[in-house]
Design an enzyme around this catalytic site. Structure first.
Site, PDB file in Angstrom:
ATOM      1  N   LYS A  90       0.873  -1.186   0.000  1.00 16.87           N
ATOM      2  CA  LYS A  90       0.000   0.000   0.000  1.00 16.87           C
ATOM      3  C   LYS A  90       0.900   1.223   0.000  1.00 16.87           C
ATOM      4  O   LYS A  90       1.934   1.236   0.687  1.00 16.87           O
ATOM      5  CB  LYS A  90      -0.888  -0.037   1.259  1.00 16.87           C
ATOM      6  CG  LYS A  90      -1.880   1.112   1.370  1.00 16.87           C
ATOM      7  CD  LYS A  90      -2.746   0.967   2.633  1.00 16.87           C
ATOM      8  CE  LYS A  90      -3.809   2.057   2.742  1.00 16.87           C
ATOM      9  NZ  LYS A  90      -4.655   1.895   3.943  1.00 16.87           N
ATOM     10  N   SER A 108      -9.711   2.059   3.032  1.00 15.49           N
ATOM     11  CA  SER A 108      -8.833   2.829   2.167  1.00 15.49           C
ATOM     12  C   SER A 108      -7.854   1.961   1.374  1.00 15.49           C
ATOM     13  O   SER A 108      -7.275   2.447   0.415  1.00 15.49           O
ATOM     14  CB  SER A 108      -8.043   3.835   2.997  1.00 15.49           C
ATOM     15  OG  SER A 108      -7.178   3.168   3.906  1.00 15.49           O
ATOM     16  N   SER A 111      -9.884  -0.347   7.176  1.00 19.79           N
ATOM     17  CA  SER A 111      -9.320  -0.246   5.832  1.00 19.79           C
ATOM     18  C   SER A 111      -8.643  -1.494   5.280  1.00 19.79           C
ATOM     19  O   SER A 111      -8.294  -1.517   4.103  1.00 19.79           O
ATOM     20  CB  SER A 111      -8.326   0.905   5.771  1.00 19.79           C
ATOM     21  OG  SER A 111      -9.028   2.102   5.637  1.00 19.79           O
TER      22      SER A 111
END
Ligand code: GLN
Length: 484
Positions: free
Chosen positions: A76, A151, A175
């Site tokens: 990420k 997210s 997330s």
């Protein structure tokens, strides 16, 4: 090769069925091909990946290769890494190159993993749909008109579309688990303090925790084993031995006491999602687990509590982006105030600004006691509810999300509706507990997630339950048609 699990790839690489270079090349091609459709990546690091893969092949040939040698992953884009930019999904950091590696990045590299790129995400990890990214929304591989969740939407979409077998992610209020659920993959948020936060761009420091999105619980266990553990550079990381998560996977579920979260079944849960969940519970019951309803009376307060605590911490953490030391700087500032105002005004998107304003408000003199202090007290009540529940049961199970993936654009103009997506995930963050989401069915072609929450440091147990579930089901093996 692209449909292999991490466990399968480790075996295949060692048996020389394919080389790390072939593997990296094959997946890089898939990533390039899918990028215009899914936008799952912010940076694709082909050159660095191929160099790392060549090094992995040399290590494999030498016979002394660390456990993940040659296994392709993605990070990420919230994890600082020296060999790529770290944007955190923001214009503010669009060109930022970190001078150091996050501990997670360093550990996975030391374990031999080959990083193919950095995945797209909501700006500064604030969002539940990946639509707040400066780099554009990610699309759900099961239906490209829908969101992948957020997210960590890029990581979840990349794993679901078989672009990487696993990717790192972070979870402040859901997330990891929410996008894993909406994309039909497995995502684990460890106990707060289990994995080092060093080098992870901070959102809400008392809630942020790094974990893994993979297709199976076994793969999550393999990767977590290499990521977890004490780090002297993160004072909140816990100095406790990391168990061998893989060794515990097969433990029988006989006598496992499962608590069903009453409050989770009350609040706006889509009946079709609930039906998937109920049949998932039967799978566990058939293996000898017992079910009983458990009530956590303060749990319905999690969303308002989180949306005071998280913005408060974010308003403080994001003060560092001032146009002086980090990130975007405006053109020709008139004076220092103008530099601050325009650099921040131009660099941050609407959702981030909304959080900073809320956070600043709840921390300001006169409102601190009424909002922030009150929220901290309620947080403690929620944590105590969980502690009481774990006196009676071994794990708590409920849905991960109230509905399946929604359409892109559907909730962007209504922040409160967007925030309600996290209604089932936030509690574990407020209490610092480990939780995993696993695929448990489909509703009109869209995946549904089942969430298992454990007591502090019970990662081994929730991975075990998830793995035993996955041995009896094949939801986690299904792939979106366009990406098989
Ligand atoms: N969706 C939640 C938020 O917007 C959680 C985000 C996260 O876990 N990083 O804050």
């Amino acid at each position: 090769m692209h449909s292999e699990t991490v466990a399968g790839l480790i075996a295949g690489l060692r048996a020389r069925k394919y080389s790390a270079t072939e593997l990296a090349q094959g997946l890089l091609e898939r990533i390039q091909r899918a990028q215009p459709e899914l936008n799952a990546f912010i940076s694709i690091e082909a050159e660095a990946a191929l160099a790392a893969a060549a090094a992995a092949d040399r290590a494999l040939a030498s016979g002394s290769a660390p456990p993940l040698t040659g296994v392709p992953i993605a990070h990420k884009d919230i994890f600082c890494a020296t060999d790529s930019r770290t944007t955190c999904g923001s214009k503010m950091l669009a060109n930022f190159i970190s001078p150091y590696d996050a501990t997670v990045v360093a550990r996975l590299r030391a374990a031999g993993a080959v990083v193919l790129g950095k995945t797209n995400m909501d700006e500064f990890a604030m969002g539940s749909s990946n639509e707040t990214s400066y780099f554009g929304p990610v699309r759900n591989p099961w239906d490209r008109t829908r969101v992948p969740g957020g997210s960590s939407g890029g990581s979840a979409a990349a794993v679901a579309a078989r672009l990487v077998p696993a990717a790192t992610a972070t979870d402040t209020g859901g997330s990891i688990r929410q996008p894993a659920a909406l994309c039909g993959v497995t995502g684990i948020k460890p106990t707060y303090g289990r994995v080092s936060r060093y080098g992870i761009v901070a959102f809400a420091s008392s809630l942020d925790q790094a974990g893994i999105i993979a297709r199976t619980a076994e793969d999550a266990a393999i990767l977590l084993r290499s990521m977890a553990g004490f780090d002297e550079r993160d004072s909140t990381s816990v100095d406790a031995a990391v168990p061998d998560y893989v060794a515990g996977l097969e433990r029988p579920l006989n006598g496992l006491r499962i608590g069903l979260l009453k409050e989770f079944f009350d609040q706006g849960l889509d009946p079709a999602v609930e039906a998937c969940l109920r049949s998932g519970l039967e799978v566990l019951r058939n293996q000898g687990a017992t079910l009983r309803e458990v009530s956590l009376p303060n749990l319905p307060l999690s969303v308002p509590t989180y949306y005071v605590v998280a913005p408060a911490e974010c308003s403080s953490n994001l003060a560092r982006f001032d146009g002086v030391r980090f990130g975007h700087r405006c053109e020709d500032p008139r004076d220092l105030k103008d530099l601050y105002e325009r650099s921040r005004g131009e660099g941050f998107g609407a959702e981030v600004k909304r959080r900073i304003m809320t956070g600043t408000y709840v921390l300001s003199a006169g409102y601190y006691d009424a909002y922030y202090l009150k929220a901290q007290r309620v947080r403690q009540l929620i944590a105590s509810d969980f502690a009481r529940a774990f006196g009676e049961v071994d794990v708590l199970i409920g849905p991960t999300t109230p509905t399946t993936a929604f359409e892109i654009g559907a909730k962007m103009n209504d922040p409160v509706t967007m925030y309600l997506n996290d209604i089932y995930t936030i509690g574990a963050n407020l209490a610092g507990l480990p939780a995993i989401s696993i695929p448990c069915g489909f509703v009109t072609g869209l995946p549904v997630g089942l969430q298992i929450v454990g007591a502090h440091f019970a990662e081994e147990r929730i991975l075990n339950v998830a793995h035993r579930y996955q041995r009896e089901t094949d939801w986690h093996e299904r792939a979106p048609e366009a990406y098989r």
